[in-house]
Scaffold this motif. Structure first.
Motif, mmCIF file in Angstrom:
data_model
loop_
_atom_site.group_PDB
_atom_site.id
_atom_site.type_symbol
_atom_site.label_atom_id
_atom_site.label_comp_id
_atom_site.label_asym_id
_atom_site.label_seq_id
_atom_site.Cartn_x
_atom_site.Cartn_y
_atom_site.Cartn_z
ATOM 1 N N TRP A 174 0.850 -1.191 0.000
ATOM 2 C CA TRP A 174 0.000 0.000 0.000
ATOM 3 C C TRP A 174 0.883 1.238 0.000
ATOM 4 C CZ3 TRP A 174 -4.652 1.121 -1.346
ATOM 5 C CH2 TRP A 174 -5.204 2.353 -1.004
ATOM 6 N N ASP A 175 0.515 2.213 -0.824
ATOM 7 C CA ASP A 175 1.254 3.470 -0.908
ATOM 8 C C ASP A 175 2.739 3.207 -1.156
ATOM 9 O OD1 ASP A 175 1.599 6.188 -0.967
ATOM 10 O OD2 ASP A 175 1.748 6.402 1.217
ATOM 11 N N ARG A 176 3.008 2.219 -2.047
ATOM 12 C CA ARG A 176 4.359 1.855 -2.475
ATOM 13 C C ARG A 176 5.238 1.346 -1.333
ATOM 14 N NH1 ARG A 176 6.807 5.605 -7.090
ATOM 15 N NH2 ARG A 176 7.939 3.659 -7.331
ATOM 16 N N VAL A 177 4.598 0.760 -0.339
ATOM 17 C CA VAL A 177 5.322 0.079 0.744
ATOM 18 C C VAL A 177 4.811 -1.351 0.814
ATOM 19 C CG1 VAL A 177 5.913 0.053 3.188
ATOM 20 C CG2 VAL A 177 5.509 2.236 2.028
ATOM 21 N N GLY A 178 5.738 -2.287 0.926
ATOM 22 C CA GLY A 178 5.360 -3.678 1.124
ATOM 23 C C GLY A 178 5.370 -4.021 2.594
ATOM 24 N N TYR A 179 4.301 -4.659 3.066
ATOM 25 C CA TYR A 179 4.185 -5.047 4.474
ATOM 26 C C TYR A 179 4.019 -6.562 4.555
ATOM 27 C CZ TYR A 179 3.009 -0.083 5.157
ATOM 28 O OH TYR A 179 3.006 1.291 5.164
ATOM 29 N N ALA A 180 4.603 -7.155 5.597
ATOM 30 C CA ALA A 180 4.448 -8.592 5.821
ATOM 31 C C ALA A 180 4.438 -8.859 7.319
ATOM 32 C CB ALA A 180 5.576 -9.374 5.148
ATOM 33 N N LEU A 181 3.367 -9.484 7.791
ATOM 34 C CA LEU A 181 3.238 -9.835 9.206
ATOM 35 C C LEU A 181 3.438 -11.336 9.344
ATOM 36 C CD1 LEU A 181 2.461 -8.618 12.033
ATOM 37 C CD2 LEU A 181 0.153 -9.498 11.584
ATOM 38 N N SER A 182 4.446 -11.742 10.114
ATOM 39 C CA SER A 182 4.806 -13.157 10.229
ATOM 40 C C SER A 182 4.687 -13.626 11.674
ATOM 41 C CB SER A 182 6.252 -13.381 9.748
ATOM 42 O OG SER A 182 6.428 -12.927 8.425
#
Length: 264
Positions: free
Chosen positions: A230-238
């Motif tokens: 979102w908004d050119r940011v990659g997020y990952a919750l592990s």
């Protein structure tokens, strides 16, 4: 044997190459196609010229080999000519060049067509597997220095970084660290609950070229990663907690960080 089947030159064994007309005469002599004075002249040349004698001997050997090859065959045979060694190498080299070119084009086109999220999700999963078990060095900057952590990582990622709160799910911020992504920096924030379970939130701006807040899943053994962009940011919750609970946390985190719930 036809004239086309004859070797076009003598090679090193027969000395310097002879004119085509002389080679044709030798070929016709071996095939009994000459008569009278012409045959006598060629026979005399073979007797007095070692190179011509060697060429004639090569023609006879070739004829004998072909007769032996097809002596017991009742049906006409088709002889398949195989490429010479040099030609085979050239063909293999051409295929190799084409393969490399196709691989390069696929490497360039696939990110544009399908995005880069799976790669950063895999990196996030690996980072969780490496740092979540750490007791003394799980983070570089502790939660007690959260302001410094935010300022530092915002500068390195070249954008304002927000650390979401997971307190309503029983997880407190442990701290964070800087990590390398494929083409630039990434950040990892670690959370822990009273039972000692840990979650990590991975952020990267290095390879994100499109917005897509639809949350997707990556599983590796007991580890699960929910990721989005979102908004050119990659997020990952592990994490390794129940998948349904981790998914709920991922949805709330996505919303808190500006994601659009309509795309879920």
């Amino acid at each position: 044997m036809t004239n086309q089947d004859r070797p076009s030159e003598g090679g090193d064994r027969m000395g310097p190459p002879k004119p085509d007309r002389d080679l044709q005469a030798l070929s016709a002599f071996i095939d009994d196609e000459l008569h009278g004075d012409e045959r006598d002249a060629v026979a005399e040349r073979i007797a007095n010229d070692p190179a011509s004698e060697a060429t004639a001997a090569a023609y006879r050997a070739q004829d004998n080999a072909l007769r032996a090859l097809f002596a017991d065959q009742g049906e006409p045979q088709i002889v398949r000519l195989r490429p010479r060694s040099r030609e085979r190498y050239l063909i293999a080299a051409c295929f190799m060049v084409v393969g490399v070119a196709c691989g390069f084009l696929m490497h360039m086109l696939l990110p544009a067509l399908f995005g880069d999220e799976p790669r950063f999700a895999e990196r996030a999963d690996i980072a969780y597997a490496v740092y979540a078990p750490e007791q003394r060095h799980a983070v570089e900057v502790a939660a007690s220095q959260q302001d410094h952590l935010v300022t530092w990582l915002s500068k390195r990622l070249n954008r304002a970084v927000t650390i979401p709160s997971l307190a309503e799910y029983g997880f407190q911020l442990v701290g964070g660290r800087l990590l390398p992504d494929e083409e630039g920096p990434a950040a990892q924030f670690m959370y822990q609950n009273a039972a000692g379970e840990r979650l990590t939130l991975y952020m990267t701006t290095a390879t994100i070229r499109r917005n897509d807040s639809k949350i997707r899943t990556l599983k590796d053994g007991q580890r699960t990663t929910f990721y989005w962009a979102w908004d050119r940011v990659g997020y990952a919750l592990s994490g390794q907690i129940g998948e349904a609970k981790l998914q709920a946390i991922a949805y709330d985190t996505c919303k808190e960080l500006g994601g659009d719930p309509k795309s879920w």
